[in-house]
Design a protein around this motif. Sequence first.
Motif, mmCIF file in Angstrom:
data_model
loop_
_atom_site.group_PDB
_atom_site.id
_atom_site.type_symbol
_atom_site.label_atom_id
_atom_site.label_comp_id
_atom_site.label_asym_id
_atom_site.label_seq_id
_atom_site.Cartn_x
_atom_site.Cartn_y
_atom_site.Cartn_z
ATOM 1 N N ARG A 199 33.315 -6.113 -18.100
ATOM 2 C CA ARG A 199 33.536 -6.546 -19.478
ATOM 3 C C ARG A 199 33.001 -5.513 -20.470
ATOM 4 N N HIS A 200 31.863 -4.838 -20.104
ATOM 5 C CA HIS A 200 31.212 -3.954 -21.068
ATOM 6 C C HIS A 200 31.451 -2.465 -20.793
ATOM 7 N N CYS A 201 32.115 -2.086 -19.709
ATOM 8 C CA CYS A 201 32.324 -0.672 -19.393
ATOM 9 C C CYS A 201 33.552 -0.137 -20.146
ATOM 10 N N ARG A 202 33.838 1.137 -19.955
ATOM 11 C CA ARG A 202 34.967 1.781 -20.629
ATOM 12 C C ARG A 202 36.286 1.560 -19.892
ATOM 13 N N LYS A 203 36.210 0.902 -18.746
ATOM 14 C CA LYS A 203 37.407 0.546 -17.975
ATOM 15 C C LYS A 203 38.192 1.787 -17.555
ATOM 16 N N GLN A 204 37.444 2.798 -17.107
ATOM 17 C CA GLN A 204 38.035 4.012 -16.578
ATOM 18 C C GLN A 204 37.609 4.175 -15.127
ATOM 19 N N ALA A 205 38.216 5.130 -14.457
ATOM 20 C CA ALA A 205 37.853 5.388 -13.067
ATOM 21 C C ALA A 205 36.388 5.829 -12.996
ATOM 22 N N GLY A 206 35.626 5.165 -12.140
ATOM 23 C CA GLY A 206 34.209 5.488 -11.991
ATOM 24 C C GLY A 206 33.325 4.920 -13.076
ATOM 25 N N SER A 207 33.814 3.952 -13.861
ATOM 26 C CA SER A 207 32.991 3.382 -14.937
ATOM 27 C C SER A 207 31.837 2.560 -14.410
ATOM 28 N N VAL A 208 31.987 1.959 -13.241
ATOM 29 C CA VAL A 208 30.934 1.121 -12.675
ATOM 30 C C VAL A 208 30.467 1.743 -11.362
ATOM 31 N N LEU A 209 29.177 2.012 -11.275
ATOM 32 C CA LEU A 209 28.576 2.610 -10.073
ATOM 33 C C LEU A 209 27.712 1.576 -9.373
ATOM 34 N N ILE A 210 27.938 1.423 -8.073
ATOM 35 C CA ILE A 210 27.119 0.539 -7.230
ATOM 36 C C ILE A 210 26.502 1.408 -6.137
ATOM 37 N N GLU A 211 25.166 1.390 -6.065
ATOM 38 C CA GLU A 211 24.495 2.239 -5.083
ATOM 39 C C GLU A 211 23.375 1.468 -4.391
ATOM 40 N N LEU A 212 23.121 1.854 -3.154
ATOM 41 C CA LEU A 212 22.056 1.255 -2.334
ATOM 42 C C LEU A 212 21.022 2.323 -2.028
ATOM 43 N N SER A 213 19.756 1.946 -2.102
ATOM 44 C CA SER A 213 18.666 2.858 -1.754
ATOM 45 C C SER A 213 17.469 2.020 -1.312
ATOM 46 N N THR A 214 16.456 2.684 -0.762
ATOM 47 C CA THR A 214 15.252 1.981 -0.314
ATOM 48 C C THR A 214 14.162 2.114 -1.371
ATOM 49 N N THR A 215 13.226 1.165 -1.354
ATOM 50 C CA THR A 215 12.075 1.228 -2.249
ATOM 51 C C THR A 215 11.044 2.200 -1.677
ATOM 52 N N THR A 216 9.988 2.429 -2.444
ATOM 53 C CA THR A 216 8.973 3.401 -2.016
ATOM 54 C C THR A 216 8.235 2.966 -0.758
ATOM 55 N N ASN A 217 8.070 1.665 -0.565
ATOM 56 C CA ASN A 217 7.343 1.211 0.624
ATOM 57 C C ASN A 217 8.233 1.110 1.851
ATOM 58 N N GLY A 218 9.560 1.296 1.679
ATOM 59 C CA GLY A 218 10.461 1.266 2.816
ATOM 60 C C GLY A 218 10.737 -0.105 3.384
ATOM 61 N N HIS A 219 10.263 -1.176 2.718
ATOM 62 C CA HIS A 219 10.439 -2.535 3.222
ATOM 63 C C HIS A 219 11.521 -3.307 2.462
ATOM 64 N N ASN A 220 12.066 -2.713 1.401
ATOM 65 C CA ASN A 220 13.050 -3.396 0.587
ATOM 66 C C ASN A 220 14.205 -2.459 0.269
ATOM 67 N N VAL A 221 15.312 -3.061 -0.162
ATOM 68 C CA VAL A 221 16.510 -2.311 -0.522
ATOM 69 C C VAL A 221 16.803 -2.555 -1.996
ATOM 70 N N CYS A 222 17.098 -1.486 -2.730
ATOM 71 C CA CYS A 222 17.486 -1.587 -4.136
ATOM 72 C C CYS A 222 19.007 -1.541 -4.229
ATOM 73 N N LEU A 223 19.582 -2.542 -4.879
ATOM 74 C CA LEU A 223 21.015 -2.571 -5.156
ATOM 75 C C LEU A 223 21.192 -2.407 -6.663
ATOM 76 N N ASN A 224 21.683 -1.247 -7.081
ATOM 77 C CA ASN A 224 21.846 -0.930 -8.498
ATOM 78 C C ASN A 224 23.311 -1.076 -8.894
ATOM 79 N N ILE A 225 23.539 -1.745 -10.025
ATOM 80 C CA ILE A 225 24.884 -1.896 -10.602
ATOM 81 C C ILE A 225 24.809 -1.309 -12.006
ATOM 82 N N ILE A 226 25.471 -0.160 -12.205
ATOM 83 C CA ILE A 226 25.363 0.604 -13.438
ATOM 84 C C ILE A 226 26.757 0.798 -14.029
#
Length: 550
Positions: free
Chosen positions: A457-484
């Motif tokens: 709803r809030h992006c520019r509605k172009q290719a690659g406007s929304v990025l979803i990425e997975l990474s680990t936290t600093t302690n290695g016990h959790n996963v970060c799911l970022n929606i940008i």
Amino acid sequence: MPTSTYPSQTKHSIFWPFHSKLASADYTGQYWCSLYYFNIYRILLGSSLLISVWKFELTSFGSHHYTLFLYAGLSHVVCSCISLLLIKLRTPGFSWQLAIQVICDIVFFTIMLHASGGLQSGLGAILLISLAAAGLISRGRLALFFASIATISLLLQETYSLLTVNYYSAQYSQAGLLSMAYFAVAWLAHQLAKHTLASEQLAKERGIDLANMSQVNQLVIQDLQEGVLVVDKHGVIRQHNSYADKLLDLRSSANDTKSLKLSDYAPDIAERLKRWQGDSKMNFDLLRLTHSHALVRTRFLPIQADFSNGVVVFLEDMGRIQAQLQQLKLAAVGRLTANIAHEIRNPLSAINHAAELLEEEQQENHTNPRLVHIICDNTRRLNKIVQDVLQLNRRNIPKPDILESHDFIKKFLEEFCDVEKIDRDVFVFQNTNKYLVSFDRDHLAQILWNLCRNAWRHCRKQAGSVLIELSTTTNGHNVCLNIIDDGPGVDPQQVKEIFEPFFTTADGGTGLGLYVARELCETNQSSLDYIEDSSSGHFRIILSCSEPCR
């Protein structure tokens, strides 16, 4: 009858204790140390008497029998040296060694007294020091016994001298006075030792009470449902409880608590502590910890007013408080949803049905179709609000599954773009590893649906406007799911309100999407936050791994 001031004080006999159970007492090193120094005194005293007679030829000592005086003095020094060796070996027992040494003093000094011409030599007063020392060392157990032996020896010496020495005048009156002095010193030593024992017992009881209080305090601190850190003036963590370990992951950071520096393992808290020391009235917002991603409230309490002994840091876990509030909220929501189901949904169904009939008959009755569409659209909007509110009451029953995050998100994006009629190229999914997370499958899908719809709803509605990425936290016990998304982001003045129910900035929105998403995250032991330091819209979900992330 008046009770004793120290009821637990052990009562000791001041006479002969060798055949009682008290004789088998476990003597501490303090007793043996006192006996050791007493023997040092005996060696120095005997050596001084020998040197004074042999080297300086003082006529007052050994005047009657010079050789006997030397032999008695030398034997006294030899016995003292042997006693010193037995003290190191601690055999025989303490009471026997003390008794043997004092009796040796009495015997040898009585012989030297006889060799020096009797009481006029002044050697009888030396026994006062030995009797006093023996009474203090034995804690008064043998004081009067030693005084009795010394008195008997003194009287026997006077009697023997009277019978064997020509022209000797017995001095029984002086012997009696000296014997009274022996008993007086022994009694004073006994009384002093009794008070010393009482003081030791009291100190021991107070020490036990203090140790018990320390243990109780330690148990209370360890059982507190908030983290506790004791930080010294140099910023080193001196002590912490188990809940602080859980929040800051200190146990895995270092085995030696003295090497834990607050600025190294919790820089945000260290910065707050520094600011608080400058202004103790400063209030802080809630803090999201880096290691555990728990939301905490920080409180600081100085050990002393000038911070010289450090500060106690309290970390109040707001997740636990929120869980308690959530129970109350769920009960209220349950009652609300029950009323909504019966009182609102039935009229909505009737209104919607009537609007459909009007739409079918609009040409015959010349009804304005725009008004009919307004009725239908608002009916559907109200029905969606009811569905979202009803969903809140079902969120407290999670059914966690072990999900492979990469495949789950990939399939979700395909389904979401297909249903919402969105170009798949708008969403870019970046992930090189496959993480196993524990989460309710339906809950995670609903959370992602709400967040991806907001991003679209809030992006520019172009290719690659929304990025979803997975990474680990600093302690290695959790996963970060970022929606940008590449939109303008959230107004800073509205950041604190976006997770509130029924708050919305979109036309036709219900204001429950983000609220429901965060509630579902907390139900699954996860967190959902908006990242304010981003120039665009950025939401982050912290997921729990079912196994260590690699």
